[in-house]
Design a protein around this motif. Structure first.
Motif, mmCIF file in Angstrom:
data_model
loop_
_atom_site.group_PDB
_atom_site.id
_atom_site.type_symbol
_atom_site.label_atom_id
_atom_site.label_comp_id
_atom_site.label_asym_id
_atom_site.label_seq_id
_atom_site.Cartn_x
_atom_site.Cartn_y
_atom_site.Cartn_z
ATOM 1 N N THR A 4 11.133 60.258 59.765
ATOM 2 C CA THR A 4 11.367 59.868 61.067
ATOM 3 C C THR A 4 12.724 59.349 61.339
ATOM 4 O OG1 THR A 4 10.288 57.651 60.909
ATOM 5 C CG2 THR A 4 8.669 59.691 61.408
ATOM 6 N N LEU A 5 13.146 59.006 62.682
ATOM 7 C CA LEU A 5 14.070 58.341 62.918
ATOM 8 C C LEU A 5 14.311 56.788 62.280
ATOM 9 C CD1 LEU A 5 14.994 59.336 66.389
ATOM 10 C CD2 LEU A 5 16.603 59.902 64.119
ATOM 11 N N GLU A 6 12.866 56.287 62.346
ATOM 12 C CA GLU A 6 12.857 54.898 61.873
ATOM 13 C C GLU A 6 12.927 54.893 60.439
ATOM 14 O OE1 GLU A 6 10.724 56.307 64.145
ATOM 15 O OE2 GLU A 6 10.712 54.753 66.016
ATOM 16 N N GLU A 7 12.314 55.864 59.687
ATOM 17 C CA GLU A 7 12.520 56.080 58.309
ATOM 18 C C GLU A 7 13.951 56.206 57.758
ATOM 19 O OE1 GLU A 7 8.217 57.727 56.923
ATOM 20 O OE2 GLU A 7 9.730 59.174 57.494
ATOM 21 N N LEU A 8 14.932 56.627 58.584
ATOM 22 C CA LEU A 8 16.209 56.914 58.417
ATOM 23 C C LEU A 8 17.036 55.482 58.635
ATOM 24 C CD1 LEU A 8 16.801 60.551 59.512
ATOM 25 C CD2 LEU A 8 16.472 59.506 57.015
ATOM 26 N N GLY A 9 16.444 54.491 59.415
ATOM 27 C CA GLY A 9 17.034 53.045 59.478
ATOM 28 C C GLY A 9 17.297 52.935 61.089
ATOM 29 N N PHE A 10 17.006 53.881 61.904
ATOM 30 C CA PHE A 10 17.130 53.836 63.307
ATOM 31 C C PHE A 10 16.059 52.946 63.842
ATOM 32 C CE2 PHE A 10 19.637 57.647 62.383
ATOM 33 C CZ PHE A 10 20.661 57.594 63.298
ATOM 34 N N TYR A 11 16.510 52.192 64.974
ATOM 35 C CA TYR A 11 15.367 51.405 65.755
ATOM 36 C C TYR A 11 15.397 51.704 67.186
ATOM 37 C CZ TYR A 11 19.325 48.488 67.448
ATOM 38 O OH TYR A 11 20.636 48.137 67.629
ATOM 39 N N LYS A 12 14.268 51.871 68.077
ATOM 40 C CA LYS A 12 14.141 52.108 69.235
ATOM 41 C C LYS A 12 14.529 51.080 70.167
ATOM 42 C CE LYS A 12 10.562 54.397 70.307
ATOM 43 N NZ LYS A 12 8.940 54.950 70.806
ATOM 44 N N TYR A 13 15.729 51.324 70.844
ATOM 45 C CA TYR A 13 16.569 50.392 71.518
ATOM 46 C C TYR A 13 15.911 50.136 72.985
ATOM 47 C CZ TYR A 13 20.497 47.835 73.808
ATOM 48 O OH TYR A 13 21.210 46.866 74.424
ATOM 49 N N HIS A 88 18.897 65.675 61.096
ATOM 50 C CA HIS A 88 18.589 66.974 61.869
ATOM 51 C C HIS A 88 17.083 67.035 62.464
ATOM 52 C CE1 HIS A 88 18.611 70.994 63.860
ATOM 53 N NE2 HIS A 88 17.920 71.259 62.952
ATOM 54 N N ASN A 89 16.429 66.938 61.415
ATOM 55 C CA ASN A 89 14.994 67.265 61.046
ATOM 56 C C ASN A 89 14.312 65.910 61.993
ATOM 57 O OD1 ASN A 89 15.058 69.678 59.971
ATOM 58 N ND2 ASN A 89 14.857 68.706 57.841
ATOM 59 N N ALA A 90 14.558 64.948 61.849
ATOM 60 C CA ALA A 90 14.315 63.533 62.701
ATOM 61 C C ALA A 90 14.360 63.859 64.044
ATOM 62 C CB ALA A 90 14.686 62.357 62.151
ATOM 63 N N LYS A 97 7.818 65.641 70.052
ATOM 64 C CA LYS A 97 6.985 64.797 70.540
ATOM 65 C C LYS A 97 7.027 64.406 71.783
ATOM 66 C CE LYS A 97 7.519 61.625 66.464
ATOM 67 N NZ LYS A 97 7.813 60.234 66.072
ATOM 68 N N LEU A 98 8.494 64.663 72.366
ATOM 69 C CA LEU A 98 8.863 64.541 73.856
ATOM 70 C C LEU A 98 8.198 65.779 74.571
ATOM 71 C CD1 LEU A 98 12.488 63.031 73.671
ATOM 72 C CD2 LEU A 98 10.438 61.966 74.546
ATOM 73 N N GLY A 99 7.839 66.808 73.828
ATOM 74 C CA GLY A 99 7.363 68.066 74.521
ATOM 75 C C GLY A 99 8.398 69.241 74.922
#
Length: 104
Positions: A4-13, A88-90, A97-99
């Motif tokens: 996931t994006l979180e697992e790659l170090g991103f955070y939801k801003y 890319h996969n994340a 998830k967004l549909g």
């Protein structure tokens, strides 16, 4: 297994009805991934810190603070960036998830 994006170090801003924005802030690099929920598109932005070089003092600055900041270096946005397969996969998983993607 896709990360996931979180697992790659991103955070939801930011996450509201129009925008989903993830960020990754490093010491010398920054990424942001902006998902436009209404238009169903995304943009990946990349910035890199460019340390001080000798050409900074030839510029004119509005304030001493801006001159000081430039003396340390500056952030430069990149138009072309490399996106590895994990990122890319994340991003693809977030689109699912967004549909936005119909996966069977």
């Amino acid at each position: 297994m896709n990360k996931t994006l979180e697992e790659l170090g991103f955070y939801k801003y930011l996450d509201n009805e129009n925008i989903l924005l993830y960020k990754l802030d490093g010491e010398t690099i920054r990424y942001s991934i902006h998902f436009d929920k209404k238009l169903q598109r995304y943009c990946v932005c990349f910035e890199m810190f460019i340390p001080h070089n000798d050409s900074w003092y030839a510029q004119k600055f509005e304030t001493k603070w801006l001159k000081y900041c430039a003396s340390q270096g500056y952030w430069q946005s990149q138009i072309i960036i490399n996106i590895d397969m994990d990122l890319h996969n994340a991003i693809t998983n977030e689109c699912i998830k967004l549909g936005w993607l119909d996966v069977k």
